[in-house]
Design an enzyme around this catalytic site. Sequence first.
Site, PDB file in Angstrom:
ATOM      1  N   PHE B 152      21.119  -2.088  10.028  1.00 35.13           N
ATOM      2  CA  PHE B 152      22.173  -1.339   9.348  1.00 35.13           C
ATOM      3  C   PHE B 152      22.706  -0.296  10.314  1.00 35.13           C
ATOM      4  O   PHE B 152      21.950   0.578  10.747  1.00 35.13           O
ATOM      5  CB  PHE B 152      21.540  -0.685   8.116  1.00 35.13           C
ATOM      6  CG  PHE B 152      22.414   0.229   7.309  1.00 35.13           C
ATOM      7  CD1 PHE B 152      23.214  -0.276   6.281  1.00 35.13           C
ATOM      8  CD2 PHE B 152      22.402   1.609   7.520  1.00 35.13           C
ATOM      9  CE1 PHE B 152      23.983   0.575   5.496  1.00 35.13           C
ATOM     10  CE2 PHE B 152      23.174   2.465   6.726  1.00 35.13           C
ATOM     11  CZ  PHE B 152      23.957   1.937   5.717  1.00 35.13           C
ATOM     12  N   GLY B 153      23.962  -0.403  10.681  1.00 37.85           N
ATOM     13  CA  GLY B 153      24.515   0.521  11.658  1.00 37.85           C
ATOM     14  C   GLY B 153      25.481   1.512  11.035  1.00 37.85           C
ATOM     15  O   GLY B 153      26.627   1.155  10.744  1.00 37.85           O
ATOM     16  N   GLY B 160      25.570  12.018  12.600  1.00 36.25           N
ATOM     17  CA  GLY B 160      24.324  11.816  11.863  1.00 36.25           C
ATOM     18  C   GLY B 160      24.493  12.172  10.406  1.00 36.25           C
ATOM     19  O   GLY B 160      24.904  11.344   9.583  1.00 36.25           O
ATOM     20  N   SER B 161      24.253  13.448  10.078  1.00 33.93           N
ATOM     21  CA  SER B 161      24.368  13.882   8.689  1.00 33.93           C
ATOM     22  C   SER B 161      25.802  13.792   8.176  1.00 33.93           C
ATOM     23  O   SER B 161      26.027  13.745   6.965  1.00 33.93           O
ATOM     24  CB  SER B 161      23.868  15.329   8.547  1.00 33.93           C
ATOM     25  OG  SER B 161      22.485  15.398   8.813  1.00 33.93           O
ATOM     26  N   TRP B 185      19.867   4.984  16.675  1.00 33.21           N
ATOM     27  CA  TRP B 185      18.682   5.122  15.813  1.00 33.21           C
ATOM     28  C   TRP B 185      18.662   4.031  14.750  1.00 33.21           C
ATOM     29  O   TRP B 185      18.465   4.286  13.575  1.00 33.21           O
ATOM     30  CB  TRP B 185      18.616   6.498  15.130  1.00 33.21           C
ATOM     31  CG  TRP B 185      18.736   7.638  16.088  1.00 33.21           C
ATOM     32  CD1 TRP B 185      19.737   8.555  16.130  1.00 33.21           C
ATOM     33  CD2 TRP B 185      17.821   7.964  17.145  1.00 33.21           C
ATOM     34  NE1 TRP B 185      19.524   9.436  17.158  1.00 33.21           N
ATOM     35  CE2 TRP B 185      18.347   9.104  17.803  1.00 33.21           C
ATOM     36  CE3 TRP B 185      16.629   7.414  17.617  1.00 33.21           C
ATOM     37  CZ2 TRP B 185      17.723   9.698  18.894  1.00 33.21           C
ATOM     38  CZ3 TRP B 185      16.005   8.004  18.697  1.00 33.21           C
ATOM     39  CH2 TRP B 185      16.546   9.131  19.310  1.00 33.21           C
ATOM     40  N   CYS B 261      23.956   2.143  -0.089  1.00 34.84           N
ATOM     41  CA  CYS B 261      22.809   1.475   0.545  1.00 34.84           C
ATOM     42  C   CYS B 261      21.712   2.494   0.820  1.00 34.84           C
ATOM     43  O   CYS B 261      20.520   2.230   0.612  1.00 34.84           O
ATOM     44  CB  CYS B 261      23.214   0.841   1.873  1.00 34.84           C
ATOM     45  SG  CYS B 261      24.545  -0.354   1.712  1.00 34.84           S
ATOM     46  N   LEU B 262      22.137   3.668   1.308  1.00 35.10           N
ATOM     47  CA  LEU B 262      21.145   4.699   1.614  1.00 35.10           C
ATOM     48  C   LEU B 262      20.413   5.143   0.353  1.00 35.10           C
ATOM     49  O   LEU B 262      19.221   5.439   0.393  1.00 35.10           O
ATOM     50  CB  LEU B 262      21.819   5.898   2.295  1.00 35.10           C
ATOM     51  CG  LEU B 262      22.324   5.617   3.716  1.00 35.10           C
ATOM     52  CD1 LEU B 262      23.111   6.804   4.254  1.00 35.10           C
ATOM     53  CD2 LEU B 262      21.163   5.297   4.657  1.00 35.10           C
ATOM     54  N   ALA B 265      17.652   2.737  -0.102  1.00 34.06           N
ATOM     55  CA  ALA B 265      16.560   2.894   0.855  1.00 34.06           C
ATOM     56  C   ALA B 265      15.796   4.189   0.629  1.00 34.06           C
ATOM     57  O   ALA B 265      14.570   4.224   0.706  1.00 34.06           O
ATOM     58  CB  ALA B 265      17.110   2.837   2.268  1.00 34.06           C
ATOM     59  N   GLU B 386      17.411   8.928   6.937  1.00 40.02           N
ATOM     60  CA  GLU B 386      17.919   8.629   5.591  1.00 40.02           C
ATOM     61  C   GLU B 386      18.240   9.911   4.823  1.00 40.02           C
ATOM     62  O   GLU B 386      17.835  10.089   3.685  1.00 40.02           O
ATOM     63  CB  GLU B 386      16.884   7.816   4.806  1.00 40.02           C
ATOM     64  CG  GLU B 386      16.493   6.552   5.504  1.00 40.02           C
ATOM     65  CD  GLU B 386      17.244   5.344   5.002  1.00 40.02           C
ATOM     66  OE1 GLU B 386      18.024   5.497   4.055  1.00 40.02           O
ATOM     67  OE2 GLU B 386      17.029   4.266   5.574  1.00 40.02           O
TER      68      GLU B 386
END
Lengths: 261, 407
Positions: B152-153, B160-161, B185, B261-262, B265, B386
Amino acid sequence: MKIYVCIKQIPDPNTVVSKLDPSTRRLVRSGVSLVLDPGDESTISAAIKLRDTIGNSELIAVSMGPTSAQEAMRRALAMGVDSAILVTDPALAGSDALSTARVLAAVLKKENAGMIFCSTESTDGYTGMVPGGIAEFLGIPQLTFAREINVEGQRAVIKQVTQTGYRTVESSLPAVITIASGSFEAIYPTMKGIMSARKKPFTQLTLSDLGIEAAQVGEAGAREQVMTIGKVEARAAGQVMKDDGNAASTIADFLQRYQLL
Amino acid sequence: MYHHERHTITMSSTKTSQQALMPPATDLYYIDHLLSEEERMVRDTVRKFVGERVLPIIGDHFEAGTFPRELIPEIAGLGLLGMHLEGYGCAGLSAVCYGLACQELEAGDSGLRSFVSVQGSLAMFPIHKFGSEEQKQRWLPPMARGEAIGCFGLTEPDSGSDPGSMRTTARRDGDSYILNGTKMWITNGGIADIAVVWAKTGDGIRGFLVERGTPGFSSSDVHHKLSLRASVTSELHFEECRIPAANMLPGVRGLRGPLSCLDEARYGIAWGASGAARTCYEVALDYAKTRVQFDRPIASFQLVQEKLAIMATELVKAQLLALQLGRLKDEGLIHPVQISLAKRNNVREALRTAREARSVLGANGITLEYPISRHSNNLESVYTYEGTDDIHTLIIGQAITGQNAFS
């Protein structure tokens, strides 16, 4: 062929420290976590393997126990067993090995079993008497300590574990087959198996369904009595020897005495 | 042989006049009783698998910095990949079952749980939820079988955040899209057969399926990690990478796609962290009871007891949070703020538990003979991936005050 596997729910040997009730002199089974006997998981795996090898067969798990044993049976279903039969009846409380064999045999007779798998012994009581009892009640042969099982025509052919290796033993069918512990790796239930377990046929029977009188089983019918329970004697200190040049042969003799060489 | 008596303790069996049985130290609140038979079976199966297959090898993989690829067929065989999705070869189990599997996998190693989370929640989930029927048919069954690995990109070196600041672009060119940019990452990146890549288009942020081997797509693994060493972490590079326009996920546009999606997860992480915490607590408890100093087990000292009591308390709280989160998810009532709260709390407390457990074990705690430092090092990543701990704090802050503190 209809293949049956006899299974049992027991206190979890991995988490429960076994305790004996001084008044009944039996294993305490209440208030502890209960699981499908890990030995039975291997036996079920052996039976699944055979079912899939010979094809055109179904595998049915049979157990005697309280309604809580349903959970252990559903684990068997999740592993891949096709259906389950549980005999549960208040009159069965306190049954001994003879009663257990009588009840399981009654189910198997009714079902016209072609092949019956059992673990050699349970991981809680370790009497190892139930499989032989079932074979006796049904008047069929028992093949013991099997590490490999095949069906050739109308005969069961097994490799039986011996002290030095194995020997091939065969019998007519139907037959009771007990599994040598450690010979079959237990398979894991899959997530799909777990999902499908609740949809598989699950039958509960009582004594009256089997035509067994309450007096023949349970405390009333028990022919086995636990007379005393006691602590295992503390082990004495091991033998210490100094090497005077003969240590190797002394150790070899010692190991030979216990058939470890 | 047969005993017709109560075989399990039930909540209602404890009468006020009666002294209840001491609950086990590993389940002080009988959370076990809140689970259905099916849920316990999932948990016990994965726990057994982890004990038999993962624990004997995971320390060596961690030390070597390698992912235990040999476990993929077995993990897939158990049906753990995409287990909470319906159809296409997936088991279709409940959210609670999926959570319990994450808990048990992470009780083994966060890297292993990350592999399953990424495959199921970050790669299979978007295809399942936003993909075309053709995309689903093509990818989900082999992914469930572990024959195709996904990644997952979203995160980038400078994004990032704040994923909205991403620089990766997808430019439409006839029947193709052309991708340019770098993703950073990325768990499973180096072993992935298919990457779910989020990129800016003229039509907002969209998701794309990029197959390994596509010209212009390459990956390089991140080395010298001190955390999640038994897991593959990679950088994905896209340079004029041309993919068919049919590889775009048709069902979603904007940040809602990757964020949903996050959420999936992070849900699994909330459960997973409690698994890692449980392992550390159990190891510390066992060690404290058997380690003798000053002629007494160190468990008899007040300072050690305080550490263990805090660990036990936080574990119960984390497990209850995760379970209620799962129940809400299964009822369709889950809100992202609840996921943030549980992810934040459970990872934070798991990390604290791991560190405290390390101190209970003294020098032994720093070796790979014990799982403690492996877990605490892993949890350092889990703490900020995440959604960092800080970001989850702000999500909760925004939810309860109505004030957005992000920007």
